[in-house]
Design a protein around this motif. Structure first.
Motif, PDB file in Angstrom:
ATOM      1  N   LEU A   1       0.825  -1.206   0.000  1.00  7.50           N
ATOM      2  CA  LEU A   1       0.000   0.000   0.000  1.00  7.50           C
ATOM      3  C   LEU A   1       0.862   1.261   0.000  1.00  7.50           C
ATOM      4  O   LEU A   1       0.462   2.293  -0.537  1.00  7.50           O
ATOM      5  CB  LEU A   1      -0.940   0.013   1.206  1.00  7.50           C
ATOM      6  CG  LEU A   1      -2.081  -0.993   1.162  1.00  7.50           C
ATOM      7  CD1 LEU A   1      -2.745  -1.120   2.531  1.00  7.50           C
ATOM      8  CD2 LEU A   1      -3.095  -0.622   0.097  1.00  7.50           C
TER       9      LEU A   1
ATOM     10  N   ALA B   1      -9.560   4.184  -9.290  1.00  5.04           N
ATOM     11  CA  ALA B   1      -9.658   2.744  -9.502  1.00  5.04           C
ATOM     12  C   ALA B   1     -10.589   2.485 -10.678  1.00  5.04           C
ATOM     13  O   ALA B   1     -11.745   2.899 -10.662  1.00  5.04           O
ATOM     14  CB  ALA B   1     -10.196   2.062  -8.247  1.00  5.04           C
TER      15      ALA B   1
ATOM     16  N   MET C   1     -10.548   4.991  -4.385  1.00  8.43           N
ATOM     17  CA  MET C   1     -10.253   4.119  -3.253  1.00  8.43           C
ATOM     18  C   MET C   1      -9.286   4.839  -2.316  1.00  8.43           C
ATOM     19  O   MET C   1      -8.392   5.548  -2.775  1.00  8.43           O
ATOM     20  CB  MET C   1      -9.582   2.820  -3.708  1.00  8.43           C
ATOM     21  CG  MET C   1     -10.436   1.949  -4.597  1.00  8.43           C
ATOM     22  SD  MET C   1      -9.548   0.454  -5.095  1.00  8.43           S
ATOM     23  CE  MET C   1     -10.547  -0.764  -4.273  1.00  8.43           C
TER      24      MET C   1
ATOM     25  N   ARG D   1      -6.802   3.898   1.295  1.00 11.31           N
ATOM     26  CA  ARG D   1      -6.016   2.738   1.735  1.00 11.31           C
ATOM     27  C   ARG D   1      -6.909   1.625   2.286  1.00 11.31           C
ATOM     28  O   ARG D   1      -6.738   0.462   1.971  1.00 11.31           O
ATOM     29  CB  ARG D   1      -4.994   3.142   2.805  1.00 11.31           C
ATOM     30  CG  ARG D   1      -3.844   3.960   2.302  1.00 11.31           C
ATOM     31  CD  ARG D   1      -2.931   4.367   3.451  1.00 11.31           C
ATOM     32  NE  ARG D   1      -2.200   3.234   3.977  1.00 11.31           N
ATOM     33  CZ  ARG D   1      -0.976   2.892   3.600  1.00 11.31           C
ATOM     34  NH1 ARG D   1      -0.339   3.599   2.701  1.00 11.31           N
ATOM     35  NH2 ARG D   1      -0.382   1.846   4.134  1.00 11.31           N
TER      36      ARG D   1
ATOM     37  N   LEU E   1      -8.860  -0.234  -0.477  1.00  9.53           N
ATOM     38  CA  LEU E   1      -8.024  -1.148  -1.251  1.00  9.53           C
ATOM     39  C   LEU E   1      -7.629  -2.372  -0.426  1.00  9.53           C
ATOM     40  O   LEU E   1      -7.668  -3.501  -0.906  1.00  9.53           O
ATOM     41  CB  LEU E   1      -6.794  -0.418  -1.790  1.00  9.53           C
ATOM     42  CG  LEU E   1      -5.916  -1.206  -2.759  1.00  9.53           C
ATOM     43  CD1 LEU E   1      -6.717  -1.807  -3.915  1.00  9.53           C
ATOM     44  CD2 LEU E   1      -4.806  -0.305  -3.298  1.00  9.53           C
TER      45      LEU E   1
ATOM     46  N   THR F   1     -10.662  -4.538  -0.174  1.00  6.64           N
ATOM     47  CA  THR F   1     -10.914  -5.174  -1.467  1.00  6.64           C
ATOM     48  C   THR F   1     -10.101  -6.455  -1.584  1.00  6.64           C
ATOM     49  O   THR F   1     -10.601  -7.490  -2.016  1.00  6.64           O
ATOM     50  CB  THR F   1     -10.586  -4.209  -2.623  1.00  6.64           C
ATOM     51  OG1 THR F   1     -11.526  -3.119  -2.582  1.00  6.64           O
ATOM     52  CG2 THR F   1     -10.657  -4.880  -3.973  1.00  6.64           C
TER      53      THR F   1
ATOM     54  N   TYR G   1     -15.043   0.632  -2.601  1.00 15.10           N
ATOM     55  CA  TYR G   1     -14.571   1.950  -2.996  1.00 15.10           C
ATOM     56  C   TYR G   1     -14.777   2.947  -1.867  1.00 15.10           C
ATOM     57  O   TYR G   1     -15.399   2.650  -0.853  1.00 15.10           O
ATOM     58  CB  TYR G   1     -15.319   2.417  -4.252  1.00 15.10           C
ATOM     59  CG  TYR G   1     -15.168   1.484  -5.424  1.00 15.10           C
ATOM     60  CD1 TYR G   1     -13.980   1.416  -6.138  1.00 15.10           C
ATOM     61  CD2 TYR G   1     -16.211   0.653  -5.824  1.00 15.10           C
ATOM     62  CE1 TYR G   1     -13.829   0.555  -7.221  1.00 15.10           C
ATOM     63  CE2 TYR G   1     -16.073  -0.210  -6.903  1.00 15.10           C
ATOM     64  CZ  TYR G   1     -14.887  -0.252  -7.593  1.00 15.10           C
ATOM     65  OH  TYR G   1     -14.741  -1.100  -8.658  1.00 15.10           O
TER      66      TYR G   1
ATOM     67  N   ILE H   1      -5.578  -7.230  -9.371  1.00 16.45           N
ATOM     68  CA  ILE H   1      -5.353  -5.789  -9.255  1.00 16.45           C
ATOM     69  C   ILE H   1      -4.053  -5.466  -9.973  1.00 16.45           C
ATOM     70  O   ILE H   1      -3.056  -6.165  -9.790  1.00 16.45           O
ATOM     71  CB  ILE H   1      -5.241  -5.330  -7.790  1.00 16.45           C
ATOM     72  CG1 ILE H   1      -6.511  -5.670  -7.021  1.00 16.45           C
ATOM     73  CG2 ILE H   1      -4.964  -3.829  -7.718  1.00 16.45           C
ATOM     74  CD1 ILE H   1      -6.428  -5.357  -5.541  1.00 16.45           C
TER      75      ILE H   1
ATOM     76  N   VAL I   1      -5.088   2.357 -10.179  1.00 13.49           N
ATOM     77  CA  VAL I   1      -5.209   0.903 -10.115  1.00 13.49           C
ATOM     78  C   VAL I   1      -6.319   0.447 -11.053  1.00 13.49           C
ATOM     79  O   VAL I   1      -7.279   1.174 -11.298  1.00 13.49           O
ATOM     80  CB  VAL I   1      -5.478   0.374  -8.683  1.00 13.49           C
ATOM     81  CG1 VAL I   1      -4.309   0.659  -7.768  1.00 13.49           C
ATOM     82  CG2 VAL I   1      -6.765   0.911  -8.115  1.00 13.49           C
TER      83      VAL I   1
ATOM     84  N   LEU J   1      -8.884  -2.775 -11.388  1.00 15.16           N
ATOM     85  CA  LEU J   1      -9.436  -3.970 -10.775  1.00 15.16           C
ATOM     86  C   LEU J   1     -10.032  -4.822 -11.881  1.00 15.16           C
ATOM     87  O   LEU J   1     -10.945  -4.388 -12.580  1.00 15.16           O
ATOM     88  CB  LEU J   1     -10.542  -3.616  -9.782  1.00 15.16           C
ATOM     89  CG  LEU J   1     -10.229  -2.616  -8.683  1.00 15.16           C
ATOM     90  CD1 LEU J   1     -11.468  -2.389  -7.829  1.00 15.16           C
ATOM     91  CD2 LEU J   1      -9.071  -3.076  -7.832  1.00 15.16           C
TER      92      LEU J   1
END
Length: 133
Positions: A5, A18, A34, A36, A39, A42, A50, A74, A83, A85
């Motif tokens: 992260l 994202a 997102m 920290r 994510l 997730t 989100y 990811i 990022v 997804l």
């Protein structure tokens, strides 16, 4: 433990864009933000979670609509500030307008043209009138 992260270049609000993409077809379904926690959750829950800027809280995709995004992979871009997804979109609807993708308009001849059909009305999705997830 969460060093991965720390490698992300979070924006000044502690967020990262994202992009949700269908893991089979590659179609871009939607873009959201997102933080920290979103994510990290997730990854741990294996479903898209989100950060809702309008509501100021975590948003588990599908918590109201039932259209959950199951996580497959990811990816982090070269600048570490976006990022992707790779997800399986349950129910086939990612957009709160009732379409498969939020990207359903195409620019043509000076105007935006709607090119994707609405699969379900927002009233039917949210069972109480239009509510954006």
């Amino acid at each position: 433990m969460n060093d991965w992260l720390d490698e992300i270049n979070w924006n000044e609000d502690g967020l990262v864009p994202a992009i949700a993409q269908d893991h089979k077809t590659g179609r871009v379904l939607m873009m959201a933000w997102m933080n920290r926690e979103a994510l990290q959750l997730t990854v741990s829950e294996q479903r898209a979670i989100y950060w809702s800027r309008s509501r100021g809280k975590l948003w588990r995709k599908g918590e109201e609509s039932g259209h959950v995004q199951t996580l497959h992979e990811i990816r982090l871009d070269c600048d570490a500030d976006v990022v992707i997804l790779q997800v399986e979109q349950r129910g086939g609807i990612a957009c709160h307008t009732g379409r498969e993708s939020c990207f359903y308009r195409v620019y043509r001849d000076g105007a935006w043209e709607t090119v994707d059909l609405q699969l379900k009305s927002p009233d039917a999705i949210y069972h109480k009138g239009h509510t954006h997830e």
